[in-house]
Design a protein around this motif. Structure first.
Motif, PDB file in Angstrom:
ATOM      1  N   ALA A 114     -61.881  -8.660   2.786  1.00  0.00           N
ATOM      2  CA  ALA A 114     -62.561  -8.431   1.508  1.00  0.00           C
ATOM      3  C   ALA A 114     -63.976  -7.900   1.736  1.00  0.00           C
ATOM      4  O   ALA A 114     -64.440  -6.989   1.037  1.00  0.00           O
ATOM      5  CB  ALA A 114     -62.598  -9.722   0.693  1.00  0.00           C
ATOM      6  N   HIS A 155     -53.537  -8.513  -2.863  1.00  0.00           N
ATOM      7  CA  HIS A 155     -53.946  -8.875  -1.506  1.00  0.00           C
ATOM      8  C   HIS A 155     -53.647  -7.754  -0.502  1.00  0.00           C
ATOM      9  O   HIS A 155     -54.443  -7.502   0.406  1.00  0.00           O
ATOM     10  CB  HIS A 155     -53.265 -10.181  -1.095  1.00  0.00           C
ATOM     11  CG  HIS A 155     -53.792 -11.375  -1.832  1.00  0.00           C
ATOM     12  ND1 HIS A 155     -54.915 -12.053  -1.427  1.00  0.00           N
ATOM     13  CD2 HIS A 155     -53.371 -11.974  -2.969  1.00  0.00           C
ATOM     14  CE1 HIS A 155     -55.157 -13.045  -2.271  1.00  0.00           C
ATOM     15  NE2 HIS A 155     -54.237 -13.010  -3.218  1.00  0.00           N
ATOM     16  N   HIS A 199     -59.040 -13.952  -9.185  1.00  0.00           N
ATOM     17  CA  HIS A 199     -58.934 -12.733  -8.374  1.00  0.00           C
ATOM     18  C   HIS A 199     -59.941 -11.679  -8.842  1.00  0.00           C
ATOM     19  O   HIS A 199     -60.424 -10.879  -8.032  1.00  0.00           O
ATOM     20  CB  HIS A 199     -57.507 -12.175  -8.435  1.00  0.00           C
ATOM     21  CG  HIS A 199     -56.506 -12.972  -7.654  1.00  0.00           C
ATOM     22  ND1 HIS A 199     -56.143 -14.248  -8.002  1.00  0.00           N
ATOM     23  CD2 HIS A 199     -55.796 -12.675  -6.528  1.00  0.00           C
ATOM     24  CE1 HIS A 199     -55.247 -14.702  -7.132  1.00  0.00           C
ATOM     25  NE2 HIS A 199     -55.019 -13.770  -6.226  1.00  0.00           N
ATOM     26  N   ILE A 202     -63.261 -11.584  -7.078  1.00  0.00           N
ATOM     27  CA  ILE A 202     -63.195 -10.941  -5.761  1.00  0.00           C
ATOM     28  C   ILE A 202     -63.290  -9.431  -5.940  1.00  0.00           C
ATOM     29  O   ILE A 202     -64.062  -8.751  -5.246  1.00  0.00           O
ATOM     30  CB  ILE A 202     -61.896 -11.316  -5.024  1.00  0.00           C
ATOM     31  CG1 ILE A 202     -61.829 -12.827  -4.785  1.00  0.00           C
ATOM     32  CG2 ILE A 202     -61.783 -10.557  -3.697  1.00  0.00           C
ATOM     33  CD1 ILE A 202     -60.482 -13.316  -4.282  1.00  0.00           C
ATOM     34  N   MET A 218     -63.291 -14.723  -1.689  1.00  0.00           N
ATOM     35  CA  MET A 218     -61.948 -14.789  -1.113  1.00  0.00           C
ATOM     36  C   MET A 218     -61.757 -16.101  -0.368  1.00  0.00           C
ATOM     37  O   MET A 218     -60.701 -16.736  -0.445  1.00  0.00           O
ATOM     38  CB  MET A 218     -61.708 -13.609  -0.172  1.00  0.00           C
ATOM     39  CG  MET A 218     -60.323 -13.599   0.487  1.00  0.00           C
ATOM     40  SD  MET A 218     -58.959 -13.392  -0.691  1.00  0.00           S
ATOM     41  CE  MET A 218     -58.963 -11.591  -0.853  1.00  0.00           C
TER      42      MET A 218
END
Length: 239
Positions: A114, A155, A199, A202, A218
């Motif tokens: 990330a 992901h 999510h 992120i 993350m």
């Protein structure tokens, strides 16, 4: 045509024997049936059996040496990054310990991925993360839809955006095990909308080109999943 038929039969036998080995039906002590016995069991040729043996050996489940026959290997020799092996492990009754170890691997990889995505990610790669997030949000608000596919895409897109080829090469491994762990961790959250928004923070950090924030967010996401798995493990120990 005969070659293709043998390969298809070999794949079926590989799958069945692989599952049996992982489930413990065949192990170091019991060994595997002989080549002749396997031919009788599955009603196929020695050629097809030998192909299956080669495939299982490549996955680290067995070894075959002249004069020693076929030997079942200990779990420490299995190739856990092989998605077939991992699938067989998870199908045989998803072990919470396996999921915990998997989350530990994710903690070592995904926060860094990330951060790299935020620092070096191409615009088109970050757009793919945004698209996966949007799909998560839509699925979260749509009755009878799950976040499963869009969560995996989110992901995987981060691994791609990291620009690290080694990380991206792990995408099948990540997807296989993540697909099972989601079944444990998403219900614990209580709301698909909450999962999608976890999510989103992120993505926001990656899109804002904030590597350390992306890493932290993350890390927090995976640590939360780890807490769920550890609680389940503790509950089983106390039962």
């Amino acid at each position: 045509m005969a070659r293709l038929e043998n390969l298809n039969l070999s794949q079926r036998v590989t799958n069945e024997l692989g599952k049996a080995i992982v489930a413990g039906k065949y192990n170091i002590n019991t060994g595997l049936p002989t080549e002749a016995q396997l031919c009788d069991m599955y009603g196929i040729s020695r050629t097809a059996i030998r192909e299956a043996v080669k495939m299982l050996a490549a996955k680290g489940l067995i070894s075959s040496r002249p004069r020693q026959g076929i030997r079942v290997e200990s779990p420490s020799n299995w190739n856990l990054y092989d998605t077939s092996v991992l699938n067989w492990m998870l199908e045989s009754g998803p072990s919470l310990q396996v999921l915990k170890e998997f989350l530990q691997v994710r903690l070592a990889i995904e926060p860094q991925a990330a951060a790299l995505a935020a620092q070096y990610g191409k615009d088109e790669d970050i757009a793919n993360i945004a698209a996966a997030l949007e799909d998560m949000r839509k699925a979260a608000k749509t009755p009878n839809q799950t976040l499963h596919e869009s969560d995996l895409a989110f992901h995987t897109s981060i691994l791609q955006a990291s620009g690290n080829r080694f990380f991206f090469h792990l995408r099948d491994f990540i997807n296989t095990a993540l697909g099972v762990s989601i079944q444990h961790t998403t219900p614990a959250k209580g709301s698909d909308v909450s999962v999608a928004e976890d999510h989103a923070v992120i993505y926001d950090a990656i899109a804002a080109r904030q590597p350390e924030v992306a890493r932290k967010q993350m890390n927090a996401l995976i640590e939360e999943a780890m807490a769920v798995i550890e609680n389940e493990l503790n509950s089983k120990l106390e039962a």
